[in-house]
Design an enzyme around this catalytic site. Structure first.
Site, PDB file in Angstrom:
ATOM      1  N   GLY A  44       0.829  -1.188   0.000  1.00  0.00           N
ATOM      2  CA  GLY A  44       0.000   0.000   0.000  1.00  0.00           C
ATOM      3  C   GLY A  44       0.862   1.236   0.000  1.00  0.00           C
ATOM      4  O   GLY A  44       2.089   1.172   0.035  1.00  0.00           O
ATOM      5  N   GLY A  46       0.824   5.640   1.319  1.00  0.00           N
ATOM      6  CA  GLY A  46       0.191   6.715   2.050  1.00  0.00           C
ATOM      7  C   GLY A  46       0.867   8.019   1.711  1.00  0.00           C
ATOM      8  O   GLY A  46       1.666   8.109   0.773  1.00  0.00           O
ATOM      9  N   MET A  48       3.151   9.554   3.253  1.00  0.00           N
ATOM     10  CA  MET A  48       4.568   9.634   3.567  1.00  0.00           C
ATOM     11  C   MET A  48       5.418   8.606   2.844  1.00  0.00           C
ATOM     12  O   MET A  48       6.633   8.638   2.942  1.00  0.00           O
ATOM     13  CB  MET A  48       4.773   9.476   5.084  1.00  0.00           C
ATOM     14  CG  MET A  48       4.243  10.635   5.890  1.00  0.00           C
ATOM     15  SD  MET A  48       5.001  12.193   5.429  1.00  0.00           S
ATOM     16  CE  MET A  48       6.717  11.863   5.808  1.00  0.00           C
ATOM     17  N   VAL A  51       4.615   1.179   1.109  1.00  0.00           N
ATOM     18  CA  VAL A  51       4.909   0.039   1.972  1.00  0.00           C
ATOM     19  C   VAL A  51       4.970  -1.215   1.110  1.00  0.00           C
ATOM     20  O   VAL A  51       4.066  -1.482   0.311  1.00  0.00           O
ATOM     21  CB  VAL A  51       3.850  -0.125   3.078  1.00  0.00           C
ATOM     22  CG1 VAL A  51       4.200  -1.303   3.993  1.00  0.00           C
ATOM     23  CG2 VAL A  51       3.727   1.155   3.894  1.00  0.00           C
ATOM     24  N   LYS A  66       9.007   0.205   4.507  1.00  0.00           N
ATOM     25  CA  LYS A  66       8.347   1.463   4.165  1.00  0.00           C
ATOM     26  C   LYS A  66       9.382   2.479   3.718  1.00  0.00           C
ATOM     27  O   LYS A  66      10.337   2.763   4.452  1.00  0.00           O
ATOM     28  CB  LYS A  66       7.556   2.015   5.350  1.00  0.00           C
ATOM     29  CG  LYS A  66       6.867   3.331   5.006  1.00  0.00           C
ATOM     30  CD  LYS A  66       5.861   3.756   6.039  1.00  0.00           C
ATOM     31  CE  LYS A  66       5.118   4.997   5.579  1.00  0.00           C
ATOM     32  NZ  LYS A  66       4.087   5.424   6.520  1.00  0.00           N
ATOM     33  N   ASP A 163       0.040  10.544  13.445  1.00  0.00           N
ATOM     34  CA  ASP A 163      -0.913  10.080  12.434  1.00  0.00           C
ATOM     35  C   ASP A 163      -1.697   8.872  12.947  1.00  0.00           C
ATOM     36  O   ASP A 163      -1.829   7.860  12.253  1.00  0.00           O
ATOM     37  CB  ASP A 163      -0.191   9.730  11.134  1.00  0.00           C
ATOM     38  CG  ASP A 163      -1.151   9.646   9.946  1.00  0.00           C
ATOM     39  OD1 ASP A 163      -2.239  10.257  10.013  1.00  0.00           O
ATOM     40  OD2 ASP A 163      -0.817   8.966   8.957  1.00  0.00           O
TER      41      ASP A 163
END
Length: 460
Positions: A44, A46, A48, A51, A66, A163
């Protein structure tokens, strides 16, 4: 589906917003390794970073990798400093060991690409779970308690997550959940937190983070309150069609009590969620530890004062389509869902202890205790049921000996009683004792006569 939920497309409102000034990262193409770690696939992405599922060839275990991106507007020199500080602070975060925090195994730099290596958890996120089902109230409180404990631990180490949200809470098996993605976690006094850049997720970041980019432990408390709110009510306290709209709701503080959406939520738990979501930090819990204590005190009060219906404590997870009315009340689920979550139909308050026959019980099959209804069907003939009128004979050698002695004593007593009956009243009179002097005279006379006879015999 109830009217309160029909107007909310759940997966549509849980958007993966991107922080201002940061372009959505793209997965690395054609890359087989990051550092020493082998890339398996993309898990996935995000705001930042991306991953990946990876493999540690040295320790032969699956890991999550990540990659981290930096804001473009800080320039090349700023990016270099950003990465340097990231490595230093990520290494500090990697020292955290807590049962509700995903473990960070390694932090590195692959060329100009910083990355983190984390514990790999193949389960779903809390966001995925909440999109599918409503959680029973006890499970919701347990998850919120564990998250508050994890945040309190991190804050004690000088780490602010920045977060906290359901998407960053991962299922670790059984009833365990872990807080993940400390990728943008920062120390409160870090230069990275003073850049005035909004780095969190709309709806979970507090007003001070939106206005000033200010992240303190209380910012995590606000986000925790939003998670608790959704755990209890199945709804996000602040949600809008885009980032500016959602942030505007947060700044104005438009969130209503979760009891508006589900009146069966006990007031003490709703109060904890709303205090954690206070827009003014002065009215918010000061620390995650304080929030955890308040949550458990509210839960204890709910149990002691009977504010939770017993059926809610035994309820299972229920798909949203099967929720009917207040979920934490007696009729919170449809008939089908209640039947799936209810105890067996033969369970009542009357309990009989049923001991299976010796033929049915093996060495590894303990004696079973079965809860039955009084009107239950007839039991098999080989069952032996203990009733109040039954006599229980324990076959034991010592007890058999005692029983034989008792039988003998009983027989003697019966014989004596028979003699008394046969003899009538005379049998009760004491027997006369023999005359002792008569016997003495008789013996002396016999001795004298015998002596005289012996004398005459001797003279002859």
């Amino acid at each position: 589906m109830s009217d309160l939920q029909a107007d909310r497309p759940r997966t549509g409102t849980r958007l993966r917003y991107h922080a201002a000034g940061i372009e959505a990262p793209r997965p690395l193409e054609g890359v087989k390794k990051i550092g020493r770690y082998e890339i398996i696939r993309v898990l996935g992405k995000g705001a930042m970073g991306v991953v990946y599922k990876g493999r540690d060839p040295d320790l032969e275990r699956d890991v999550a990798i990540k990659t981290i991106v930096a804001p473009d507007k800080i320039g090349r020199r700023g990016r270099s400093a950003y990465f340097e500080r990231f490595q230093r602070e990520a290494k500090a975060a990697a020292k955290m060991q807590h049962p509700a925090i995903v473990t960070i195994f390694d932090v590195g730099l692959d060329g100009e690409q910083p990355f983190m290596v984390l514990e790999y958890l193949p389960g779903e996120s809390l966001a995925d779970r909440l999109d599918r089902v409503r959680l029973p109230i006890q499970k919701a409180v347990n998850i919120a308690r564990d998250l508050a404990s994890a945040l309190a631990f991190a804050h004690g180490k000088g780490i602010v997550h920045r977060d906290v949200k359901p998407a960053n809470v991962l299922h670790a098996g059984d009833e365990r959940w872990k807080l993940a993605d400390f990728g943008i976690a920062r120390m409160p006094n870090s230069d990275l937190t003073q850049a005035g850049i909004f780095m969190g997720t709309p709806g979970y970041a507090p007003p001070e983070a939106i206005r000033e980019g200010l992240y303190t432990p209380q910012a995590d408390v606000f986000a925790w309150g939003a998670v608790l709110y959704e755990l209890l009510s199945g709804r996000i306290p602040y949600e809008g069609p885009d980032t500016p709209t959602t942030n505007g709701y947060v700044i104005r503080g438009t969130a209503r009590s979760p009891r508006v959406y589900d009146p069966s939520i006990p007031q003490p738990l709703a109060d904890v969620a709303m205090r954690a979501l206070a827009g003014d930090p002065a009215e918010r819990f000061k620390t995650a530890a304080e929030a955890e204590q308040a949550l458990m005190a509210a839960w204890d009060r709910c149990l002691q004062e009977g504010l939770i219906h017993p059926s809610a404590l035994a309820r299972k997870e229920v798909p949203h389509a099967q929720v009917r009315g207040p979920f934490h009340g007696p009729d919170g689920a449809s008939g089908e869902a209640r039947a799936a979550a209810a105890p067996p139909s033969n369970a009542t308050d009357s309990i009989e202890v049923r001991i299976e026959s010796e033929d049915d019980v093996g060495d590894d099959d303990p004696t079973r205790i079965v809860i039955r209804e009084r009107s239950a069907p007839p039991r098999p003939a080989d069952d032996r049921t203990i009733e109040a009128s039954d006599s229980i004979i324990i076959e034991d050698e010592e007890i058999r000996k005692n029983q034989e002695l008792l039988e003998r004593a009983r027989a003697t007593a019966e014989r004596a009683a028979g003699e008394l009956v046969a003899g009538g009243p005379a049998a009760l009179q004491p027997r006369p004792a023999p005359n002792v002097w008569v016997w003495v005279v008789f013996v002396l006379s016999a001795v004298v006569v015998g002596g005289i006879a012996a004398f005459y015999l001797w003279r002859l």
